[in-house]
Design an enzyme around this catalytic site. Structure first.
Site, mmCIF file in Angstrom:
data_model
loop_
_atom_site.group_PDB
_atom_site.id
_atom_site.type_symbol
_atom_site.label_atom_id
_atom_site.label_comp_id
_atom_site.label_asym_id
_atom_site.label_seq_id
_atom_site.Cartn_x
_atom_site.Cartn_y
_atom_site.Cartn_z
ATOM 1 N N CYS A 94 18.529 61.147 0.077
ATOM 2 C CA CYS A 94 19.383 61.807 -0.924
ATOM 3 C C CYS A 94 18.928 61.530 -2.351
ATOM 4 O O CYS A 94 19.332 62.232 -3.274
ATOM 5 C CB CYS A 94 20.833 61.370 -0.755
ATOM 6 S SG CYS A 94 21.444 61.609 0.908
ATOM 7 N N HIS B 227 25.054 62.686 -7.203
ATOM 8 C CA HIS B 227 24.836 63.088 -5.812
ATOM 9 C C HIS B 227 26.205 63.339 -5.175
ATOM 10 O O HIS B 227 27.123 62.530 -5.320
ATOM 11 C CB HIS B 227 24.094 61.970 -5.081
ATOM 12 C CG HIS B 227 23.983 62.191 -3.612
ATOM 13 N ND1 HIS B 227 23.658 63.413 -3.072
ATOM 14 C CD2 HIS B 227 24.162 61.351 -2.557
ATOM 15 C CE1 HIS B 227 23.643 63.312 -1.763
ATOM 16 N NE2 HIS B 227 23.954 62.072 -1.411
ATOM 17 N N ASN C 207 27.407 67.195 1.585
ATOM 18 C CA ASN C 207 26.263 66.387 1.171
ATOM 19 C C ASN C 207 24.984 67.100 1.621
ATOM 20 O O ASN C 207 24.735 67.224 2.816
ATOM 21 C CB ASN C 207 26.376 65.005 1.819
ATOM 22 C CG ASN C 207 25.227 64.085 1.467
ATOM 23 O OD1 ASN C 207 24.199 64.515 0.924
ATOM 24 N ND2 ASN C 207 25.387 62.807 1.773
HETATM 25 N N1 COA Z 1 37.900 62.500 11.506
HETATM 26 C C1 COA Z 1 38.919 61.647 11.824
HETATM 27 N N2 COA Z 1 38.776 60.305 11.864
HETATM 28 C C2 COA Z 1 37.559 59.816 11.591
HETATM 29 C C3 COA Z 1 36.469 60.643 11.270
HETATM 30 C C4 COA Z 1 36.675 62.030 11.248
HETATM 31 N N3 COA Z 1 35.688 62.907 10.941
HETATM 32 N N4 COA Z 1 35.385 59.857 11.033
HETATM 33 C C5 COA Z 1 35.775 58.594 11.200
HETATM 34 N N5 COA Z 1 37.086 58.562 11.540
HETATM 35 C C6 COA Z 1 37.919 57.400 11.823
HETATM 36 C C7 COA Z 1 37.129 56.221 12.309
HETATM 37 O O1 COA Z 1 36.898 56.292 13.687
HETATM 38 C C8 COA Z 1 38.056 55.077 11.937
HETATM 39 O O2 COA Z 1 39.057 54.983 12.894
HETATM 40 P P1 COA Z 1 39.612 53.551 13.359
HETATM 41 O O3 COA Z 1 40.208 52.948 12.119
HETATM 42 O O4 COA Z 1 40.615 53.922 14.407
HETATM 43 O O5 COA Z 1 38.421 52.817 13.878
HETATM 44 C C9 COA Z 1 38.682 55.546 10.636
HETATM 45 O O6 COA Z 1 38.528 56.978 10.607
HETATM 46 C C10 COA Z 1 38.037 54.961 9.407
HETATM 47 O O7 COA Z 1 36.624 55.056 9.540
HETATM 48 P P2 COA Z 1 35.638 54.630 8.400
HETATM 49 O O8 COA Z 1 34.230 54.909 8.834
HETATM 50 O O9 COA Z 1 35.965 53.244 7.940
HETATM 51 O O10 COA Z 1 36.062 55.683 7.274
HETATM 52 P P3 COA Z 1 35.655 55.749 5.791
HETATM 53 O O11 COA Z 1 36.851 55.772 4.953
HETATM 54 O O12 COA Z 1 34.576 54.772 5.441
HETATM 55 O O13 COA Z 1 35.013 57.214 5.706
HETATM 56 C C11 COA Z 1 32.859 58.223 5.566
HETATM 57 C C12 COA Z 1 33.863 57.528 6.459
HETATM 58 C C13 COA Z 1 31.610 58.514 6.366
HETATM 59 C C14 COA Z 1 33.464 59.520 5.075
HETATM 60 C C15 COA Z 1 32.558 57.307 4.359
HETATM 61 O O14 COA Z 1 32.294 56.011 4.805
HETATM 62 C C16 COA Z 1 31.408 57.757 3.532
HETATM 63 O O15 COA Z 1 31.458 58.780 2.887
HETATM 64 N N6 COA Z 1 30.334 56.935 3.458
HETATM 65 C C17 COA Z 1 29.186 57.152 2.646
HETATM 66 C C18 COA Z 1 28.516 58.420 2.999
HETATM 67 C C19 COA Z 1 27.266 58.586 2.267
HETATM 68 O O16 COA Z 1 27.246 58.484 1.092
HETATM 69 N N7 COA Z 1 26.221 58.854 3.044
HETATM 70 C C20 COA Z 1 24.959 59.209 2.656
HETATM 71 C C21 COA Z 1 24.385 58.462 1.539
HETATM 72 S S1 COA Z 1 23.787 59.658 0.604
#
Ligand code: COA
Length: 337
Positions: free
Chosen positions: A120, A264, A294
């Site tokens: 990214c 980004h 993204n």
């Molecule tokens: N729909 C519903 N629930 C979901 C889900 C979805 N699409 N994806 C994950 N969950 C659930 C998980 O299973 C977890 O459940 P649990 O508490 O029962 O285990 C809960 O939601 C929280 O998961 P978590 O991964 O901690 O969520 P988060 O708040 O961190 O959000 C992302 C997840 C991926 C959206 C977030 O971490 C993110 O944006 N990360 C960075 C992404 C990024 O920048 N990536 C590329 C770099 S460029």
């Protein structure tokens, strides 16, 4: 003429273009594929829809459309381009590079080429390299592209990642100037120790496809992106914030001098956290994540092109660009338009 003490060369953005494929994948579409909801995706990421390229459309096909628009906008002919730099982790082929394929498709016969695999942060890396070439006096006109067909490396069974990504291309024409505008400062950094927070386990020389196929084929989407989302989230906020402050200082400016941030587009909560850390009002941060998700290396040039064309960014504005991605890699750049 060389870059002497009396003549300060800078790389000015003189044109931009972008392309997204027509097909849209909405949150409602994703509800039918994985266990998720529009409400979860919207509140946790800010994304409502993303564009997905058809089987027939390659990354370079998208890059051609973005590059044609950028060249027209810059009033350049393909032969004017002296270097083509493409940020991508989803190339059309392992060999030749996307930049070579794009050079051929566009007739940019006088250009050198390179691909940058900084995920990214690929566009920011390309822009930083381009500006160094221009500042040194070696080249005058460079085309930098960010393009990804992330749908080819997304596991649509993994709800933690498949809701995030879209396909797109963005292209920016950078030209030598001495008028005081252009790239004022750039900063790039990586932390390879954290590479497996965001990676693709299968398909490289550590795990080549022929061997994988002999051993029963790809399991658990291991030829797709795997991500430790919340760890990546924390790193993104911290590192992009630090990088932002660094380029503002290196440019001899203060945060209040920034007219627009083009971050980004990874997650609206990452963007909001950065905005708060930099103490900037909402109207100074460009956001289009709701419509495109993204798009990795295409994300910054796609948002920049949109902001230039709808006049959110104007001549003379100080624009802060920020990116963060797999590697881990990150970077920032301050550009006077
Ligand atoms: N729909 C519903 N629930 C979901 C889900 C979805 N699409 N994806 C994950 N969950 C659930 C998980 O299973 C977890 O459940 P649990 O508490 O029962 O285990 C809960 O939601 C929280 O998961 P978590 O991964 O901690 O969520 P988060 O708040 O961190 O959000 C992302 C997840 C991926 C959206 C977030 O971490 C993110 O944006 N990360 C960075 C992404 C990024 O920048 N990536 C590329 C770099 S460029």
């Amino acid at each position: 003429m060389s870059n002497s003490n009396t003549t300060k060369y800078r790389a000015k953005i003189v044109g931009s273009g972008s392309y997204v494929p027509p097909d849209i994948l909405t949150n409602a579409d994703l509800e039918a594929i994985v266990d998720t909801s529009d409400e979860w995706i919207t509140t946790r990421t800010g994304i409502k829809e993303r564009h997905i390229a058809s089987r027939e459309m390659s990354g370079v096909d998208m890059a051609v459309k973005a590059s044609e628009a950028a060249l027209e906008n810059a009033n350049w002919k393909p032969e004017d381009v002296e270097m083509v730099i493409v940020g991508t982790v989803t190339p059309d082929y392992r060999l030749p590079s996307n930049s070579c394929v794009l050079q051929d498709r566009m007739g940019m016969v006088n250009a050198g080429t390179m691909d940058i695999a900084a995920a990214c942060a690929g566009y920011i890396h390309g822009q930083s390299i381009a500006s160094a070439y221009i500042e040194s006096g070696q080249l005058e006109r460079i085309l930098v592209i960010g393009v990804e067909k992330l749908s080819t490396i997304t596991n649509y069974k993994d709800r933690g990642t498949c809701i995030l990504f879209g396909d797109a291309a963005g292209a920016v024409a950078l030209e030598r100037t001495t008028d005081g505008s252009g790239v004022l400062s750039s900063f790039l950094k990586s932390d390879g120790r954290l590479g497996k927070l965001l990676w693709i386990p299968v398909g490289g020389t550590q795990s080549p496809y022929p061997e994988v196929m002999r051993n029963g084929g790809v399991q658990n989407g291991e030829d797709c992106l795997h991500m430790a989302g919340s760890e990546v989230f924390k790193q993104a906020v911290r590192q992009m914030g630090d990088a932002a402050l660094k380029v503002i200082e290196r440019s001899g400016l203060e945060t209040k001098d920034v007219d627009m941030v083009v971050p980004h587009q990874a997650n609206i909560r990452i963007i909001d956290a950065l905005r708060k850390r930099l103490d900037l009002p909402e109207e100074k941060v460009y956001v289009n994540i709701d419509r495109f998700g993204n798009t990795s290396s295409a994300s910054v040039p796609l948002a920049l092109d949109e902001a230039l064309r709808n006049k959110t960014i104007k001549e003379g504005d100080n624009v802060l660009m920020l990116a963060f991605g797999g590697g881990l890699t990150w970077g920032a750049s301050l550009v006077r338009m």
